[in-house]
Design a protein around this motif. Structure first.
Motif, PDB file in Angstrom:
ATOM      1  N   ALA A  59       3.996 -26.862  80.414  1.00 58.18           N
ATOM      2  CA  ALA A  59       2.813 -27.373  79.716  1.00 58.18           C
ATOM      3  C   ALA A  59       2.077 -28.403  80.567  1.00 58.18           C
ATOM      4  O   ALA A  59       0.838 -28.428  80.593  1.00 58.18           O
ATOM      5  N   GLU A  60       2.815 -29.251  81.281  1.00 61.74           N
ATOM      6  CA  GLU A  60       2.179 -30.307  82.062  1.00 61.74           C
ATOM      7  C   GLU A  60       1.589 -29.790  83.363  1.00 61.74           C
ATOM      8  O   GLU A  60       0.555 -30.268  83.825  1.00 61.74           O
ATOM      9  N   THR A  61       2.247 -28.821  83.974  1.00 61.64           N
ATOM     10  CA  THR A  61       1.840 -28.364  85.296  1.00 61.64           C
ATOM     11  C   THR A  61       0.971 -27.115  85.283  1.00 61.64           C
ATOM     12  O   THR A  61       0.387 -26.753  86.305  1.00 61.64           O
ATOM     13  N   GLY A  62       0.877 -26.453  84.130  1.00 60.68           N
ATOM     14  CA  GLY A  62       0.114 -25.213  84.073  1.00 60.68           C
ATOM     15  C   GLY A  62       0.796 -24.060  84.774  1.00 60.68           C
ATOM     16  O   GLY A  62       0.161 -23.061  85.120  1.00 60.68           O
ATOM     17  N   THR A  63       2.103 -24.183  84.973  1.00 63.89           N
ATOM     18  CA  THR A  63       2.877 -23.154  85.663  1.00 63.89           C
ATOM     19  C   THR A  63       3.205 -22.010  84.706  1.00 63.89           C
ATOM     20  O   THR A  63       3.311 -22.202  83.501  1.00 63.89           O
ATOM     21  N   HIS A  64       3.355 -20.815  85.264  1.00 56.98           N
ATOM     22  CA  HIS A  64       3.654 -19.644  84.440  1.00 56.98           C
ATOM     23  C   HIS A  64       5.156 -19.513  84.188  1.00 56.98           C
ATOM     24  O   HIS A  64       5.990 -20.012  84.947  1.00 56.98           O
ATOM     25  N   LEU A  65       5.486 -18.815  83.130  1.00 60.16           N
ATOM     26  CA  LEU A  65       6.874 -18.565  82.749  1.00 60.16           C
ATOM     27  C   LEU A  65       7.642 -17.912  83.901  1.00 60.16           C
ATOM     28  O   LEU A  65       7.134 -16.992  84.551  1.00 60.16           O
ATOM     29  N   LEU A  66       8.836 -18.408  84.166  1.00 63.91           N
ATOM     30  CA  LEU A  66       9.781 -17.900  85.167  1.00 63.91           C
ATOM     31  C   LEU A  66       9.404 -18.227  86.610  1.00 63.91           C
ATOM     32  O   LEU A  66      10.090 -17.826  87.540  1.00 63.91           O
ATOM     33  N   GLN A  67       8.341 -18.989  86.827  1.00 64.89           N
ATOM     34  CA  GLN A  67       7.893 -19.257  88.194  1.00 64.89           C
ATOM     35  C   GLN A  67       8.893 -20.130  88.955  1.00 64.89           C
ATOM     36  O   GLN A  67       9.475 -21.066  88.414  1.00 64.89           O
ATOM     37  N   ASP A  68       9.072 -19.839  90.244  1.00 64.38           N
ATOM     38  CA  ASP A  68      10.076 -20.534  91.056  1.00 64.38           C
ATOM     39  C   ASP A  68       9.783 -22.021  91.220  1.00 64.38           C
ATOM     40  O   ASP A  68      10.701 -22.808  91.454  1.00 64.38           O
ATOM     41  N   SER A  69       8.524 -22.416  91.139  1.00 68.88           N
ATOM     42  CA  SER A  69       8.178 -23.825  91.337  1.00 68.88           C
ATOM     43  C   SER A  69       8.758 -24.728  90.245  1.00 68.88           C
ATOM     44  O   SER A  69       8.733 -25.954  90.377  1.00 68.88           O
ATOM     45  N   LEU A  70       9.286 -24.128  89.185  1.00 69.40           N
ATOM     46  CA  LEU A  70       9.914 -24.904  88.118  1.00 69.40           C
ATOM     47  C   LEU A  70      11.392 -25.189  88.398  1.00 69.40           C
ATOM     48  O   LEU A  70      12.062 -25.795  87.570  1.00 69.40           O
ATOM     49  N   ASP A  71      11.889 -24.765  89.538  1.00 69.24           N
ATOM     50  CA  ASP A  71      13.296 -24.978  89.879  1.00 69.24           C
ATOM     51  C   ASP A  71      13.489 -26.339  90.548  1.00 69.24           C
ATOM     52  O   ASP A  71      12.776 -26.669  91.505  1.00 69.24           O
ATOM     53  N   HIS A  72      14.458 -27.131  90.048  1.00 70.35           N
ATOM     54  CA  HIS A  72      14.747 -28.448  90.607  1.00 70.35           C
ATOM     55  C   HIS A  72      16.254 -28.677  90.614  1.00 70.35           C
ATOM     56  O   HIS A  72      16.938 -28.400  89.623  1.00 70.35           O
TER      57      HIS A  72
END
Length: 777
Positions: free
Chosen positions: A377-390
């Motif tokens: 919600a904050e980043t505008g990233t799409h579902l399952l996108q790799d950039s959400l990995d930390h």
């Protein structure tokens, strides 16, 4: 320790252990790439609050410079806890300290004649651990200006209750709030000559407890205040440095947890079944869009929110992943590069497994997932996108099972979130210091869906996962949590089938093959139809097998169902092969068994080339090209008829699979030689120090060498504070490497000024030119 026993140096203490023990220490500390044994911040990140408090107390008592006794450590801890305002109930008892010291020694963070790395006794057993010392390079981690606030006991000193902190910060004058925000983004340390002026903003915030005073001109943002500003989990004032006790598991929580887990496993199974023949089309920038989620929701007759939640669980557990599907799916959903989000090999294993194994696969995969969907919600990233990995998220999930076992039941969400924050700070302060509040809320919700928690209480599944047991042991433990499977079905005249409890893996697989599920839970309802039976026939089932299965599970088979089975299985064909990869179907089980047996007579390489995998009694599949498989079968004496049109699609329920995602990991076997080399290097260095003497005949100083930039600055700061010399290796203005023993005169983030030990020459060195620093232990 007897009075005549000399206190060892850190190096001597280490080398008194055997090689296997030192290699094990390096592996546990993940000190894989280091060339020397030095205490590193990575080791501190594994400690709980109690251990960090004792380590801080040792640093304050001077254990980095000389051995300290029990009285000195006790006085230092009392001073620290008093500064932090820690209540008596939040302080470790004197009786606990020896156990903590042995635990620190097990990690190479404390040493002495009464301490050992291996076989560290617990409780009151074993020798007296005092006197004790710590490696010299640890001192810098506990200075008042460290950028590691989780390492400081006095970092909890802000007296404002956690629940009130957001309002207190919101009500600050604009100038004071801007100062706090600036400090929060600039490392938390501020310098001013006006700290004693009660009219100045900094002095007022020190008086309010929002800033900590370090010295006459230095103030530090309270770590508790910094956590609120950054929306991270925040501990209570004073902290709690005791070890949390697990909350007992109740039968009611276990029952509710199992019911929730069974429902989640059903949703995952249905989703994987759909994606096996109709994968998700990826977006150009990665991830999956709303249109694909809507399509799957219609196919599974669920809501988009339910599909999203189930997809995320599948993604966490690596049951789905991006890749090229083999064989090509019935529904073409590939992106421009041919890739899809499809079922992985691990997902296929999930579908073929029983309930307990499925649960274990889901839990073990989820517990190491770095995916952070709450950031979408904050980043505008799409579902399952790799950039959400930390990596921080993976560490949080890895600890979540242990976290839920120490959480007590609460009646509302705010209290639950607060309790989780407090317990996380007790279990792993290093992780809590950088964990967003929304991350804790997210993993706790996932824990509920996975049956680790029910009605705010932990379950036996959480206890099993927290034990860090291997996959097989976890499966066994979960089998004991699940109710025993039933061995009967009730078949109605309208072709519905009632399973009055959980089914055994083989029974559920067979029922899923011949019927469609209508409702699930601890009991389930299925419907047999002409379509479901034709699907079973396409997958290689026979009328006799279906009739035999039903007769063995139900008191009787309605006559209408018997006619339906005969009609659906009336036709049968010869062995055929489809294309894309290869699909073999046989008229009966014996024919396929004979073919695979004959194939096994070929060489091992040829058998591997064929790579045929049996997925049903009369069906086998392979990722190898059709012509190659047919050629190998014919070489083995098997006659195969190739299906005519060579359409590159699967037939029946054969899954299109993608490879398992690769998560970066290092096994001990891969680095065993590196670890052994580091130990060998340590022993050679110790031997050289022992053999060499200076002109006066005294031994060379026992030193600790550091190469990490942060550790270099910490070591130089420690030498400056203590007035001791250090050996420094740096590159001068001419580009030449220089190695000198110096005394540090002044230091700042941009330059180090020192005087050489040999000729008293003044040096000015820029930190980025320093290769390493060695300080006497």
């Amino acid at each position: 320790m007897p009075d005549n026993t000399p206190f060892p140096s850190y190096g001597d203490w280490l080398t008194a252990h055997d090689d296997a023990t030192l290699v094990d220490l390096l592996w546990r500390m993940r000190a894989i790439h280091g060339r020397t044994f030095t205490a590193d911040v990575a080791a501190l990140r594994q400690l709980d609050a109690r251990s960090l408090a004792v380590l801080h107390g040792l640093a304050r008592a001077g254990a980095a410079h000389h051995p300290v006794d029990a009285s000195s450590l006790s006085d230092a801890l009392t001073s620290l806890f008093d500064e932090a305002g820690t209540p008596a109930t939040g302080r470790p008892t004197t009786a606990e300290i020896p156990e903590v010291l042995r635990s620190l020694a097990h990690r190479g963070l404390a040493y002495g004649p009464g301490l050992h790395i291996d076989n560290a006794p617990t409780g009151d057993d074993g020798p007296d651990p005092f006197p004790v010392a710590i490696p010299g390079d640890l001192q810098g981690f506990f200075t008042g200006t460290t950028d590691l606030p989780w390492a400081l006991v006095d970092g909890y000193r802000c007296p404002v209750p956690t629940v009130d902190l957001p309002d207190v910060l919101a009500e600050l004058p604009d100038r004071q709030r801007r100062l706090l925000d600036t400090l929060a983004t600039a490392g938390g340390i501020g310098h001013s000559a006006s700290l004693d002026d009660p009219e100045r903003p900094l002095a007022r915030m020190i008086a309010a407890g929002l800033l900590d005073r370090v010295d006459a001109e230095t103030a530090r943002l309270s770590p508790r205040v910094g956590a609120v500003i950054a929306c991270r989990v925040t501990p209570d004032p004073g902290g709690d440095f005791t070890t949390p006790e697990p909350v007992p598991v109740t039968d009611r929580a276990d029952g509710a947890g199992v019911a929730r887990a069974v429902e989640t496993l059903r949703q995952v199974t249905e989703l994987l079944t759909v994606l096996g023949t109709a994968p998700l089309r990826p977006l150009g920038g990665g991830g999956v869009g709303v249109r694909e989620i809507t399509r799957v929701a219609k196919a599974t007759e669920t809501t988009t929110d339910e599909v999203t939640g189930t997809l995320l669980l599948c993604r966490h557990a690596d049951l789905i992943g991006p890749g090229l599907p083999v064989p090509a799916p019935e529904v073409d959903t590939a992106g421009p590069d041919g890739e899809v989000w499809g079922v992985t090999d691990r997902g296929a294993e999930f579908l073929a497994a029983g309930m307990a194994r499925r649960w274990a696969l889901l839990l073990s995969g989820w517990s190491t997932s770095p995916h952070s969907p709450w950031e979408m919600a904050e980043t505008g990233t799409h579902l399952l996108q790799d950039s959400l990995d930390h990596p921080t998220t993976a560490a949080l999930r890895e600890l979540t099972a242990e976290l839920v076992t120490v959480l007590g039941p609460t009646q509302d969400a705010p209290d639950d979130a607060h309790d989780a924050a407090v317990q996380l700070w007790r279990l792993r302060p290093s992780l809590a210091a950088k964990t967003p509040t929304q991350a804790v809320a997210g993993v706790l919700a996932e824990a509920e869906a996975l049956g680790l928690r029910a009605d705010g209480q932990s379950t036996s599944a959480a206890v099993a996962l927290a034990s860090d047991a291997p996959a097989d042991a976890l499966t066994t433990a979960l089998t004991g949590v699940l109710p025993a499977p039933v061995s009967m079905l009730i078949i109605q005249a309208d072709m519905t089938v009632l399973a009055p409890g959980l089914l055994a893996p083989d029974d559920e697989a067979m029922l899923r093959a011949i019927a469609d599920v209508e409702s699930t839970g601890m009991a389930s309802v299925w419907r047999i139809s002409p379509e479901s039976l034709k699907r079973a026939a396409a997958a290689g089932e026979t009328a006799d097998r279906v009739r035999g299965f039903l007769a063995g599970m139900a008191p009787e088979i309605p006559q209408g169902l018997d006619y339906l089975i005969n009609d659906a299985f009336r036709s049968s064909g010869a062995m055929t092969a489809g294309t894309a990869s290869t699909i073999l179907t046989a008229p009966d089980e014996a024919t396929l068994t004979s073919a695979l047996t004959m194939l096994a007579s070929l060489s091992d390489g040829e058998v591997r080339d064929a790579a045929l995998r049996r997925i049903a009694p009369t069906v086998a599949v392979s990722r190898t090209q059709l012509s190659r498989v047919v050629s190998l079968l014919e070489d083995a004496g098997v006659r195969v008829g190739v299906d005519g049109d060579a359409a590159a699609t699967t037939h029946g329920p054969v899954l299109s699979l993608v490879p398992d995602p690769r998560r970066p990991s290092v096994s001990r076997e891969e680095v065993e030689d590196q670890l052994a080399g580091t130990v060998e290097g340590l022993r050679r260095t110790r031997q050289a120090v022992s053999d060499a003497e200076d002109p006066e005949g005294t031994d060379l100083p026992d030193v600790e060498t550091v190469r990490d930039p942060h550790q270099i600055m910490a070591t130089l700061r420690s030498a400056y504070d203590r007035g001791t010399r250090v050996e420094i290796s740096y590159v001068n203005a001419d580009g030449s490497a220089v190695q000198e023993w110096i005394s540090v005169v002044t230091m700042s983030p941009v330059s180090i000024v020192g005087v050489t030990e040999s000729d008293g020459v003044s040096l000015r060195i820029q930190p980025h030119r320093i290769a390493w620093v060695a300080a006497p232990v």
